[in-house]
Design an enzyme around this catalytic site. Structure first.
Site, mmCIF file in Angstrom:
data_model
loop_
_atom_site.group_PDB
_atom_site.id
_atom_site.type_symbol
_atom_site.label_atom_id
_atom_site.label_comp_id
_atom_site.label_asym_id
_atom_site.label_seq_id
_atom_site.Cartn_x
_atom_site.Cartn_y
_atom_site.Cartn_z
ATOM 1 N N LYS A 489 -8.251 -5.733 -0.903
ATOM 2 C CA LYS A 489 -6.997 -6.329 -1.329
ATOM 3 C C LYS A 489 -6.644 -5.887 -2.744
ATOM 4 O O LYS A 489 -5.497 -5.556 -3.040
ATOM 5 C CB LYS A 489 -7.090 -7.867 -1.281
ATOM 6 C CG LYS A 489 -7.013 -8.450 0.092
ATOM 7 C CD LYS A 489 -5.606 -8.436 0.622
ATOM 8 C CE LYS A 489 -5.382 -7.763 1.922
ATOM 9 N NZ LYS A 489 -6.259 -6.943 2.622
ATOM 10 N N LYS A 608 2.213 -0.463 7.062
ATOM 11 C CA LYS A 608 1.732 -1.666 7.738
ATOM 12 C C LYS A 608 1.017 -1.339 9.045
ATOM 13 O O LYS A 608 -0.062 -1.836 9.319
ATOM 14 C CB LYS A 608 2.913 -2.600 8.015
ATOM 15 C CG LYS A 608 2.526 -3.928 8.657
ATOM 16 C CD LYS A 608 1.693 -4.769 7.717
ATOM 17 C CE LYS A 608 1.355 -6.113 8.294
ATOM 18 N NZ LYS A 608 0.435 -6.870 7.426
#
Length: 613
Positions: A489, A608
């Site tokens: 992340k 994505k």
């Protein structure tokens, strides 16, 4: 990765609708954008440009400059040819009569291009996609039937594709085709659509058809007709999309990622609540039986990116509960590693979108070898969901930010459900532990909400540590698995170099990277190994590291005696602790990226849904 939208309307101007749909797919990642619209007066009008969609919108005054009710649009992520205006889609055939948008990769494009060049065709771009547009013109000139020309082209090309095609000779129809790249057809009140993502058209159409590999569709304002690769009509059923349009909007939050982090408790609640009844896990649509479960000799968890990290958490949990060997394999490696799969092998494929090409290929390889497959994914009717023997949906709703949060959390919850379900079938978990885990799973959303009501300390620590150029995450067992996702992340959205290491490996080389001032995020949420986690904190502190620790409320006081800073999450059963521990790691990455001025929802070079190999 790229985004496709097409519209065949009755009266509404196509260009503004195309731009709106492309804007809703910006999260997929892109470096150029374009639209093509046909009108009786102007013929084919093509506008495309490098850069953000707003550049294209400004160029066309929000689409007002392009008359016509039929059109296609595209956001491109460069694979063949650099990102520039010429290489952007749509691509147009040499005589200007055919415009095409394409997702995927044409593997034999060089061979086809050389053949066409020998016939005198001149190419404008460096892309594989333009080859298809020029080949379409060649075959259309042969047969003078656009549908037949598409069929001939599809029989010659090799690779993956989703196509949207319009032709100046066909004023009211667009043609779509797909293979190994997602494409849906949508029925709206004022016209019909094609799109690579339901978020692009949900504002206009909720009745959708999921195209299968090899299918071709002809879309007009009043009809949608689907054909197989032999141009024989196929009867398709519509599926109703019940997402709320607001779910694909920010809802007052600065970024989709922040909104989706806050949505995690409800997403987990939707994933687990319908599947817990009267103190038991009930998986209505899963056909795994106790008889088959007893035959399982080996389990693979196959995924990419964050889903792969969810699989690593799942490995620790499942091996503890099922007492069966579990191997976690990157999907891009699985099919090339000659995996040992047979009828007693269970292969779990994990994918948020259900369209990840590497994971799809791994699923097909597992089925070819005779393995049993179970998919965990978020998108109903997606390719992986349709092809797996069983599917368990995570009810996360649309996830727009490129860096996943609620998609990952619901994957963990789904793996916990299936793992506990199988352990119960096998009788490998004590009733008391089954009840304890199930109760904690049920209360997980409430505990996550409790943390999310007061996370100012995480925001403060992000402002304190955002200027570090390198960050290391350390942990053992489930904490190590959690650290892999926390580290990803941070690097995804803040561009800080970050790595996660198993704490026990520090002495085997990696501790040489620790120097005075190095930031180490020490994970100490896994109770059975907390004391060992503490000893590793002492180790890195002795070498001058600055330590930010993530632990539980029960261990906060002990951890604070050694670490420089501590973030605590509520206590839960050890196998579920990663579901709570990941939340501060997500928020830490978010606020670090915010401090650094990064484009949080659309980080550079990332997309994505990765639908090319």
């Amino acid at each position: 990765m790229c985004g496709i939208i097409g519209f065949a309307g009755r009266q509404d101007q196509a260009a503004p609708i195309l731009l709106d749909g492309l804007e809703r797919m910006e999260y997929r990642g892109y470096d150029s954008a374009g639209i093509a619209v046909r009108s009786e007066e102007m013929g084919l009008q093509v506008r495309k440009t490098k850069g953000r969609l707003r550049v294209l919108s400004d160029l066309t005054h929000g689409g007002a400059d392009l008359a016509g009710t039929l059109g296609i649009g595209h956001t491109r992520w460069a694979t063949h040819g650099e990102p520039n205006d010429v290489n952007a889609h749509p691509h147009v055939s040499e005589n200007g009569s055919i415009a095409l948008v394409h997702n995927g990769i044409i593997e034999n494009y060089l061979e086809l291009k050389e053949h066409l060049m020998k016939l005198g065709v001149t190419f404008a771009s460096d892309t594989d996609s333009e080859v298809v547009a020029q080949l379409l013109e060649y075959h259309y000139n042969e047969c003078h039937n656009m549908l037949e020309a598409v069929g001939r082209v599809l029989r010659r090309i090799e690779g993956s594709y989703a196509f949207g095609i319009i032709c100046s000779d066909y004023p009211n129809a667009l043609i779509a085709a797909r293979k190994d790249s997602p494409l849906i057809l949508g029925k709206g009140e004022n016209g019909n659509f094609i799109a690579s993502d339901v978020t692009a058209i949900i504002k206009y159409a909720r009745d959708v058809i999921y195209m299968e590999d090899g299918e071709i569709a002809v879309v007009t304002p009043d009809s949608i007709d689907v054909f197989d690769d032999e141009l024989i009509p196929v009867d398709k059923k519509y599926n109703i999309v019940d997402w709320d349009v607001s779910a694909a909007e920010k809802g007052g939050c600065a970024h989709f990622m922040f909104k989706e982090i806050l949505e995690q408790p409800e997403a987990i609640r939707k994933t687990i609540s319908p599947r817990i009844r009267e103190g038991r896990i009930v998986l209505d649509n899963i056909t795994l039986t106790a008889e088959y479960a007893r035959k399982i000799s080996h389990i693979y968890m196959v995924a990419c990116g964050s889903a792969y990290h969810a699989g690593i958490v799942g490995k620790y949990v499942w091996e503890r509960l099922l007492r069966r060997p579990v191997e976690v394999v990157l999907a891009s490696e699985f099919r090339y590693s000659e995996p040992l799969v047979d009828g007693n092998t269970l292969v779990i494929t994990i994918s948020q979108s259900g369209e990840t090409l590497d994971t799809m290929a791994a699923l097909r390889e597992a089925k070819r070898l005779g393995g049993r497959t179970l998919a965990i994914c978020n998108v109903v009717g997606s390719s992986i969901a349709r092809e797996a023997d069983d599917v368990l949906y995570t009810w996360a709703g649309p996830e727009i930010a490129v860096a996943t949060s609620k998609g990952y959390s619901t994957q963990l919850a789904a793996l916990d459900l299936v793992g506990l379900y199988l352990a119960d079938l096998l009788g490998t978990v004590e009733q008391s532990e089954y009840d304890a885990i199930l109760e904690e799973l049920r209360t997980l959303p409430e505990k996550m909400e409790r943390y999310l009501e007061n996370f100012q300390d995480t925001q403060y620590f992000a402002s304190r540590y955002f200027n570090h150029s390198s960050v290391f995450y350390i942990g053992r067992n489930l904490d190590y698995a959690m650290g892999l996702e926390g580290s990803l992340k941070l690097k995804e959205i803040s561009y800080i170099h970050s790595e996660a290491y198993a704490s026990g490996e520090l002495k085997h080389g990696t501790i040489s990277l620790i120097e005075p001032g190095t930031l180490v995020v020490a994970l100490g949420t896994y109770g059975p190994l907390f004391d060992k986690a503490m000893s590793n904190v002492v180790e890195v502190k002795a070498r001058g590291a600055e330590v930010l620790a993530i632990t539980t409320e029960g261990f906060r006081e002990k951890m604070a005696k050694t670490a420089d800073a501590v973030i605590a999450v509520p206590d839960t059963h050890p196998v579920l602790q990663p579901s709570l521990g990941i939340v501060p790691l997500q928020l830490f990455a978010y606020y670090v990226a915010l401090q650094r001025g990064c484009d949080i929802d659309k980080p550079r070079n990332l997309a994505k849904s990765v639908t090319v190999e």
